[in-house]
Design a protein around this motif. Structure first.
Motif, short mmCIF file in Angstrom:
data_model
loop_
_atom_site.label_atom_id
_atom_site.label_comp_id
_atom_site.label_asym_id
_atom_site.label_seq_id
_atom_site.Cartn_x
_atom_site.Cartn_y
_atom_site.Cartn_z
N ALA A 46 23.23 -45.62 -14.20
CA ALA A 46 22.28 -46.54 -14.36
C ALA A 46 20.81 -46.14 -13.60
CB ALA A 46 22.80 -48.18 -13.93
N ILE A 47 21.23 -45.12 -12.44
CA ILE A 47 20.14 -45.08 -11.58
C ILE A 47 19.26 -43.95 -12.41
CG2 ILE A 47 19.26 -44.20 -9.48
CD1 ILE A 47 21.90 -45.14 -8.32
N PRO A 48 18.12 -44.08 -12.71
CA PRO A 48 17.24 -42.99 -13.44
C PRO A 48 17.35 -41.72 -12.92
CG PRO A 48 16.27 -45.15 -13.18
CD PRO A 48 17.12 -45.22 -12.61
N MET A 49 17.22 -41.35 -11.67
CA MET A 49 17.22 -40.03 -11.28
C MET A 49 18.60 -39.44 -11.17
SD MET A 49 17.04 -40.73 -6.78
CE MET A 49 16.93 -39.05 -6.67
N LEU A 50 19.54 -40.20 -11.21
CA LEU A 50 20.90 -39.61 -11.58
C LEU A 50 21.42 -39.56 -12.91
CD1 LEU A 50 22.84 -41.28 -8.30
CD2 LEU A 50 21.75 -38.83 -8.65
N ARG A 51 20.89 -40.36 -13.82
CA ARG A 51 21.47 -40.59 -15.18
C ARG A 51 21.70 -39.30 -15.71
NH1 ARG A 51 22.27 -44.73 -18.53
NH2 ARG A 51 22.26 -44.26 -20.95
N PRO A 52 21.03 -38.23 -15.92
CA PRO A 52 21.31 -36.94 -16.56
C PRO A 52 22.24 -36.02 -15.87
CG PRO A 52 19.16 -36.78 -15.65
CD PRO A 52 19.49 -38.40 -15.36
N HIS A 53 22.35 -36.34 -14.65
CA HIS A 53 23.58 -35.41 -13.84
C HIS A 53 24.97 -36.40 -14.04
CE1 HIS A 53 20.10 -33.36 -11.79
NE2 HIS A 53 19.37 -34.65 -11.39
N VAL A 54 24.81 -37.52 -14.02
CA VAL A 54 26.04 -38.16 -14.40
C VAL A 54 26.50 -37.89 -15.68
CG1 VAL A 54 27.42 -40.62 -14.30
CG2 VAL A 54 25.56 -39.83 -12.37
N LEU A 55 25.65 -38.10 -16.53
CA LEU A 55 25.98 -37.84 -18.02
C LEU A 55 26.42 -36.43 -18.04
CD1 LEU A 55 23.50 -39.86 -19.95
CD2 LEU A 55 25.72 -40.46 -19.56
N GLY A 56 25.96 -35.53 -17.38
CA GLY A 56 26.43 -34.01 -17.44
C GLY A 56 27.88 -33.81 -17.12
N LEU A 57 28.45 -34.61 -16.55
CA LEU A 57 29.91 -34.67 -16.09
C LEU A 57 30.80 -34.60 -17.18
CD1 LEU A 57 30.06 -37.02 -12.77
CD2 LEU A 57 30.46 -34.40 -12.91
#
Length: 340
Positions: free
Chosen positions: A310-321
């Motif tokens: 949910a954190i915008p700065m992390l969202r693409p990285h977490v989804l990348g997992l």
């Protein structure tokens, strides 16, 4: 809302107040007016979501400079992209206009929003830290409890920590640059009882501490043994508001490579206080893999994933997992549970 007033910023300005906005959910962080306008107009997601909500403190005062500013502590729901749900904001503003009109300050305003569904009371740690920060920013004296804490840290022979108040610890944390406060803290840190160190860490996490103190806490963290779980967590919490992100990242790496890596409290502290270090793909992978291996709390991995994505700065990285190759079997199973 009325045709003339479409945002909280406009409401506060039209009422003739000066105002500031802070995130108070993850870490007490000032949000500038331009960014807040973008949030209100849903041009950008809320940067610091917590539990699918924005926890906001708005401090305001009239142009005649009332003695004490007013504060609204507000909790607004966010959508799946962490953008403000405008209908909730509009509902709150309409309730304000109905209860107060545009007279937001003065005795008549007292208590009229007590039952507002968007108004909430932060926990004791957040309240103490926020009050201490506001006194510093407004150049007001510290609370009556500050001198007792300052005296305690200046005199190592004193052991009467039972006389220290939470508000005094918050005032001390916000005033480390005063006198010898930082040096006294560093000289006494390792001998502090947990009953002092833990609440102090909860205050320091809201402070952009110096590089010197950050390096000191990093060194102390690396001296902790696996038996000193609380001491390790207190070091990480205390340095987490520092601008020395590289030093914080090194401490996170150290913990993730230690025997404490799969401890729920360590994982929750990294997610809750050290989330900015998780933009590094390898560190994020290691962290989530450790979370997947933690079996002490059911659903811990799922809750951490939901928090970080949910954190915008992390969202693409977490989804990348979700697309990562060569994941461990345990991490793959944990990710599979997200969709079962």
């Amino acid at each position: 809302m009325t045709a003339q007033i479409s945002t909280l910023g406009e409401l506060l300005t039209s009422a003739g107040t000066q105002w500031r906005v802070y995130d108070i959910g993850r870490r007490i962080t000032k949000i500038d007016k331009k960014q807040f306008a973008q949030i209100e107009n849903t041009h950008v997601p809320y940067p610091y979501p917590l539990g699918n909500h924005a926890f906001i403190a708005i401090q305001f005062w009239d142009n005649q400079a009332t003695l004490d500013p007013y504060v609204w502590f507000l909790k607004f729901p966010l959508d799946e992209q962490s953008k403000l749900i405008v209908a909730s904001r509009d509902h709150f503003a309409s309730m304000v206009l109905e209860a107060l009109g545009t007279q937001l300050t003065g005795e008549e305003a007292q208590g009229k929003l007590d039952n507002n569904p968007y108004v909430y009371t932060p926990n004791a740690n957040k309240l103490a830290a926020f009050n201490a920060l506001m006194k510093c920013e407004l150049k007001r004296p510290a609370s009556q409890y500050y001198e007792t804490v300052e005296h305690y840290f200046a005199n190592p022979e004193l052991q009467d920590w039972q006389n220290l108040a939470l508000q005094g610890l918050a005032d001390f944390a916000m005033r480390l640059e005063h006198g010898n406060n930082q040096a006294n803290l560093m000289s006494r840190w390792t001998s502090l009882p947990e009953q002092v160190q833990s609440p102090l860490a909860a205050m320091l996490e809201h402070v952009a501490i110096s590089t010197e103190l950050t390096e000191f806490l990093q060194a102390q963290l690396e001296k902790q043994t696996p038996e000193h779980l609380t001491g390790s967590i207190n070091c990480l919490r205390s340095m987490s508001g520092s601008h020395g992100l590289g030093l914080i990242a090194q401490s996170v790496d150290y913990l993730l490579d230690s025997e404490l890596a799969e401890q729920p409290d360590v994982l929750l502290t990294v997610a809750g206080r050290g989330w900015e270090t998780l933009t590094d793909p390898q560190r994020l992978y290691t962290f989530m893999d450790k979370a997947a291996h933690c079996t002490q709390i059911e659903g811990l991995f799922e809750s951490i994933f939901a928090d970080l994505v949910a954190i915008p700065m992390l969202r693409p990285h977490v989804l990348g997992l979700l697309r990562a190759q060569n994941r461990s079997e345990t991490l793959s199973r944990a990710i599979g549970r997200l969709f079962s």
